[in-house]
Design an enzyme around this catalytic site. Structure first.
Site, PDB file in Angstrom:
ATOM      1  N   ASP A  97     -25.745 -24.199 -33.412  1.00 43.34           N
ATOM      2  CA  ASP A  97     -25.955 -23.383 -32.221  1.00 43.34           C
ATOM      3  C   ASP A  97     -24.923 -23.800 -31.178  1.00 43.34           C
ATOM      4  O   ASP A  97     -24.890 -24.954 -30.757  1.00 43.34           O
ATOM      5  CB  ASP A  97     -27.387 -23.650 -31.713  1.00 43.34           C
ATOM      6  N   ASP A 199     -25.041 -18.830 -28.309  1.00 45.86           N
ATOM      7  CA  ASP A 199     -26.036 -18.560 -27.285  1.00 45.86           C
ATOM      8  C   ASP A 199     -25.487 -17.587 -26.230  1.00 45.86           C
ATOM      9  O   ASP A 199     -24.344 -17.724 -25.796  1.00 45.86           O
ATOM     10  CB  ASP A 199     -26.358 -19.911 -26.615  1.00 45.86           C
ATOM     11  N   GLU A 262     -25.905 -14.237 -30.004  1.00 45.37           N
ATOM     12  CA  GLU A 262     -27.132 -13.835 -29.299  1.00 45.37           C
ATOM     13  C   GLU A 262     -26.718 -12.966 -28.133  1.00 45.37           C
ATOM     14  O   GLU A 262     -26.069 -13.436 -27.203  1.00 45.37           O
ATOM     15  CB  GLU A 262     -27.929 -15.043 -28.785  1.00 45.37           C
ATOM     16  N   HIS A 329     -37.399 -19.025 -30.970  1.00 48.69           N
ATOM     17  CA  HIS A 329     -37.954 -20.042 -30.084  1.00 48.69           C
ATOM     18  C   HIS A 329     -38.178 -19.540 -28.661  1.00 48.69           C
ATOM     19  O   HIS A 329     -38.709 -20.275 -27.833  1.00 48.69           O
ATOM     20  CB  HIS A 329     -37.026 -21.264 -30.077  1.00 48.69           C
ATOM     21  N   ASP A 330     -37.740 -18.321 -28.366  1.00 47.50           N
ATOM     22  CA  ASP A 330     -37.927 -17.764 -27.022  1.00 47.50           C
ATOM     23  C   ASP A 330     -39.049 -16.730 -26.958  1.00 47.50           C
ATOM     24  O   ASP A 330     -39.412 -16.278 -25.868  1.00 47.50           O
ATOM     25  CB  ASP A 330     -36.627 -17.092 -26.546  1.00 47.50           C
TER      26      ASP A 330
END
Ligand code: GLC
Ligand code: CA
Length: 525
Positions: A97, A199, A262, A329-330
Site C-alpha cells: 500500500d 491510497d 484508490e 478497512h474503511d
C-alpha cells in the site's frame, strides 16, 4: 495474453488484525507469513497488505514516517523479505500500500519543510499565508474533521492536510516530490513486490488557485461533518491524470506489476473509467485497476445493481479491465450491511462478475462489524467525528482457541462474541459454510476462463432478482429477496453451485430460486 491480475483475485489483509506472532496483541509480518498457506488454499492470487511502514500510527499506518522502513510492530525488513519469498513460493503475488498523497508529520521531509520558510523542502508541502484576518487560505474541510489547514506558529503559515493535521499533503506540483515518490516505488518494485495499491491517488492534485469548495446541498445535520462541502477543488485537480501517467511509467519499466488506484467512492462509471487513461498501450496508461467501490455504496437492490453494472461494464474501454470491491478497512462489513444470508449472494456476485474481485479479510467467513464502545475507539475518524472504522478492523477469526487464535496476548481491538464459531477452523470443517462457498466459487472461477474473461450480459429476471450471463456458457441468477422466485434462463442447463451448497444437477429453463439463494448454471450446448 491476459495479465495475472486480470485473471486473479486480490485478498486484502489489514496487518494489525490478521495474525499476531509474538503475543503483543497486534498482527505482524511473521503472522501473515504463517497464514499464507491458508490464502493459497483459499485460492486467491494476490495479497494486498495495508501499510506496514514506519509510522506514529495516528491513522494506523496511513501516516507514513518512512516509506522504506518497516514499522517494528510488524517486524523488520528481513521479515518482509521472508514473507515475499514464501508468498512467491506458494504462487501468491504481494501488493503493498503506497500512501503518496500525504506523509506523517514525523516524516523527515516534513520536519525539514516546517523548520523554516527558507528550507529547501519548504515547497515539498503546501504552505500558504493566512487571510488578512488570520483565517485559513480557504474553506476546505479535512476528512477526519476540522479545517484542512493547520497553523504553524514557528514559521507563520498554514499547511494543507486532507486528513489529520498529522498527515500533511505533499506538493506534487514540485517535480522533486514526484521524483522522490518514484524512487520509493522503485525501491519496493526492485525488492520484488508485485504491485501497489495507491491510497487516494486522485487526491494528489488540488486546484492550483485553491478555490473555496461549494456547499453540498444534500448534506443534512447528523451526516458526517467532514462532508458539508463538496470536494470540487480540494482534489482531482488539474494535472492529476498527467501525474498518474508518470507513476504508471515507473511501473511499466518492470515486468508484470500492477498499479491499483484508490479513487473516490463513486457510482459514476464515467468517473471510475476515467482513470484508465488512453489506449496508447495495453491496459491504458494510467491505473491498471481504478478501484470500483460502487458495490460499497449502492443499495442492495437488484435493479440498482443491474443498472450500475450494465453501464460500468460497457464503459470500460476495450484496453481496460474492470474490478469489484465489496468491502475494505474503511467500510462497514458486507455481512452487517445486508445480513448473513444475503452476504452469500454477494459473494457469488463478486466472484462471478467480469472484473478482478477484491476480498476483504474475514468476509470469506461472513465476519460482522464488532460493536466497539466510543470510549474504546482507536480510529481517528471515530474519535473526531463519530464514524468509527474500528468495527470492520477487528482480529481475524482463526479457530476456537482464546482470541480466536489471533493472539496469545490482549488483542488491540476486541473480537466478535461469536468469533469461535465464525472461524476458519469451524467453517473449514463445514461443507456448507460461507468459507466453503468462497472456496468453491474461487475454484470454479479459476478452473474456467469463461468465468473470468467471458463477456457479461444481464438478462431480465423477476423484481428482486439479478441475472446475467458469463460468456455464452454460464448464467448467474441471484435472489436478493427473502421470498421464492422463478427465473427463466435462456435455456436449460446444469446447476454447478447454489449459495446454499446443497444442490447440483440438471435444470430446465424455468429455475426455482429459494429465498436468499444464488445459483450458477452451466447452460447446455
Ligand atoms: C484511504 C485509506 C484510509 C485512510 C485514508 C488516508 O482512504 O483507505 O484508511 O485513512 O486514505 O490515508
Ligand atoms: Ca505482534
Amino acid at each position: 495474453m491476459t495479465a495475472w491480475w486480470q485473471r486473479g483475485i486480490v485478498y486484502q489483509v489489514y496487518p494489525r488484525s490478521f495474525m499476531d506472532s509474538n503475543g503483543d496483541g497486534i498482527g505482524d509480518l511473521p503472522g501473515i507469513t504463517a497464514k499464507l498457506d491458508y490464502l493459497a488454499w483459499l485460492g486467491v492470487d494476490a495479497v494486498w497488505i495495508s501499510p506496514i511502514f514506519q509510522s506514529p500510527m495516528l491513522d494506523f499506518g496511513y501516516d507514513v514516517a518512512d516509506y522504506r522502513a518497516i514499522h517494528p510492530l510488524f517486524g523488520a525488513l528481513s521479515d518482509f523479505d521472508a514473507l515475499l519469498e514464501r508468498a512467491h513460493a506458494l504462487g501468491l503475488k504481494v501488493i503493498l500500500d503506497l500512501v503518496p498523497n500525504h506523509t506523517s508529520h514525523q516524516h523527515e521531509w516534513f520536519r525539514e519543510s516546517r523548520s523554516s520558510r527558507g528550507n529547501p523542502k519548504r515547497d515539498w508541502y503546501i504552505w500558504r499565508d493566512a487571510k488578512p484576518d488570520g483565517s485559513p487560505p480557504n474553506n476546505w474541510l479535512a476528512y477526519f474533521g476540522g479545517p484542512s489547514w493547520t497553523w504553524d506558529a514557528a514559521t507563520g503559515q498554514y499547511y494543507l492536510h486532507n486528513f489529520l493535521p498529522e498527515q500533511p499533503d505533499l506538493n506534487y506540483r514540485n517535480p522533486a516530490v514526484v521524483e522522490a515518490m518514484q524512487e520509493t516505488i522503485r525501491f519496493w518494485l526492485d525488492r520484488g513486490i508485485d504491485g501497489f495499491r495507491v491510497d487516494v491517488i486522485d487526491r494528489m492534485m488540488k486546484d492550483p488557485d485553491l478555490r473555496d469548495n461549494p456547499v453540498d446541498p444534500d448534506w443534512k445535520p447528523g451526516d458526517n461533518a467532514a462532508f458539508r462541502l463538496k470536494r470540487v477543488y480540494s482534489e482531482c485537480g488539474e494535472g492529476i491524470h498527467a501525474l498518474i501517467k508518470i507513476f504508471r511509467r515507473t511501473f511499466d519499466a518492470y515486468d508484470d506489476r500492477v498499479l491499483i488506484g484508490e479513487i473516490n467512492y463513486s457510482t459514476s462509471p464515467e468517473f471510475i473509467t476515467g482513470f484508465y487513461g488512453s489506449g496508447s498501450q495495453p491496459y491504458g496508461d494510467e491505473v491498471h485497476l481504478p478501484f470500483n467501490l460502487a458495490l460499497c455504496m449502492l443499495p442492495w437492490d437488484a435493479g440498482a445493481l443491474r443498472a450500475f453494472i450494465d453501464v460500468y461494464d460497457a464503459a470500460i474501454p476495450p484496453y481496460g479491465w474492470g474490478n469489484y470491491v465489496l468491502g475494505n478497512h474503511d467500510q462497514p462489513r458486507i455481512a452487517s450491511k445486508i445480513g448473513a444470508a444475503q452476504a452469500r449472494v454477494a459473494a457469488m456476485l463478486l466472484l462471478t462478475l467480469r472484473g478482478t474481485p477484491t476480498i476483504y479479510y474475514g468476509d470469506e467467513l461472513g465476519m460482522q462489524n464488532v460493536p466497539i464502545a466510543p470510549e474504546q475507539y482507536q480510529d481517528p475518524q471515530g474519535i473526531n467525528l463519530g464514524f468509527s472504522r474500528d468495527p470492520q478492523r477487528t482480529p481475524m477469526q482463526w479457530d476456537a482457541s482464546p482470541n480466536a487464535g489471533f493472539t496469545s496476548g490482549t488483542p488491540w481491538l476486541p473480537l466478535a462474541a461469536d468469533a469461535a464459531r465464525i472461524s476458519v477452523a469451524v467453517q473449514g470443517a463445514d461443507p456448507r459454510s460461507m468459507l466453503a462457498l468462497h472456496h468453491r466459487l474461487i475454484a470454479l472461477r479459476r478452473a474456467d476462463e469463461r468465468l473470468t474473461l467471458g463477456a457479461y450480459a444481464s438478462f431480465d429476471a423477476p423484481a428482486g432478482c439479478f441475472a446475467y450471463m458469463r460468456g455464452d456458457a454460464y448464467a448467474v441468477v441471484l435472489n436478493l429477496t427473502g421470498a421464492a422466485q422463478t427465473v427463466t434462463l435462456p435455456r436449460s442447463g446444469e446447476i454447478v453451485v447454489s449459495t446454499h451448497l446443497d444442490r447440483e444437477g440438471v435444470t430446465g429453463a424455468a429455475l426455482e430460486l429459494r429465498p436468499d439463494e444464488g445459483v450458477l448454471v452451466r447452460l447446455d450446448g
